[in-house]
Design a protein around this motif. Structure first.
Motif, PDB file in Angstrom:
ATOM      1  N   PHE A   1      26.250  28.302   1.021  1.00  0.00           N
ATOM      2  CA  PHE A   1      25.787  28.085  -0.353  1.00  0.00           C
ATOM      3  C   PHE A   1      24.499  27.271  -0.354  1.00  0.00           C
ATOM      4  N   ALA A   2      24.461  26.216   0.444  1.00  0.00           N
ATOM      5  CA  ALA A   2      23.279  25.365   0.506  1.00  0.00           C
ATOM      6  C   ALA A   2      22.065  26.140   1.029  1.00  0.00           C
ATOM      7  N   LEU A   3      22.262  26.960   2.044  1.00  0.00           N
ATOM      8  CA  LEU A   3      21.164  27.763   2.580  1.00  0.00           C
ATOM      9  C   LEU A   3      20.640  28.746   1.545  1.00  0.00           C
ATOM     10  N   LEU A   4      21.557  29.430   0.882  1.00  0.00           N
ATOM     11  CA  LEU A   4      21.168  30.437  -0.103  1.00  0.00           C
ATOM     12  C   LEU A   4      20.442  29.807  -1.289  1.00  0.00           C
ATOM     13  N   LEU A   5      21.046  28.809  -1.880  1.00  0.00           N
ATOM     14  CA  LEU A   5      20.444  28.194  -3.060  1.00  0.00           C
ATOM     15  C   LEU A   5      19.201  27.391  -2.699  1.00  0.00           C
TER      16      LEU A   5
END
Length: 113
Positions: free
Chosen positions: A16-20
């Protein structure tokens, strides 16, 4: 099985952190392009989400409707990222849809009980 579930959850949060983070970073610079962080984040989210959907707990599984909703949203994000990854510039609406769907997927995870 609880340690495995926690490891999957940790990896899911990293995805999630990578994507966002990758998406917001690109948007802030004004260059709406799919970067490798976004692609890896979408892949990690999809794979770990499938692992988290497995019945690893003792009767405390999320509802099938919630899991299906999250899967559909995750697949939409993955398809949008994967098939746009080689474009030099992605349409701003398309890019904002990726960010919005990522936030909606997180909201479903948190607020749907």
């Amino acid at each position: 099985m609880e340690p495995l579930r926690l490891i999957l959850l940790y990896a899911h949060l990293i995805g999630f952190a990578l994507l966002l983070g990758g998406a917001v970073g690109q948007y802030v610079t004004g260059r709406t392009r799919i970067n490798p962080l976004m692609l890896w984040g979408a892949v990690i989210q999809l794979v770990t989400g499938l692992g988290l959907a497995a019945p690893l707990r003792n009767g405390d599984e999320p509802s099938p409707a919630k899991l299906a909703t999250k899967l559909v949203i995750a697949l939409m994000i993955f398809v949008m990222v994967f098939f746009s990854r080689k474009r030099e510039v992605v349409n701003k609406g398309h890019f904002l849809a990726i960010i919005g769907l990522t936030l909606v997927n997180a909201a479903v995870a948190v607020f749907w009980r």
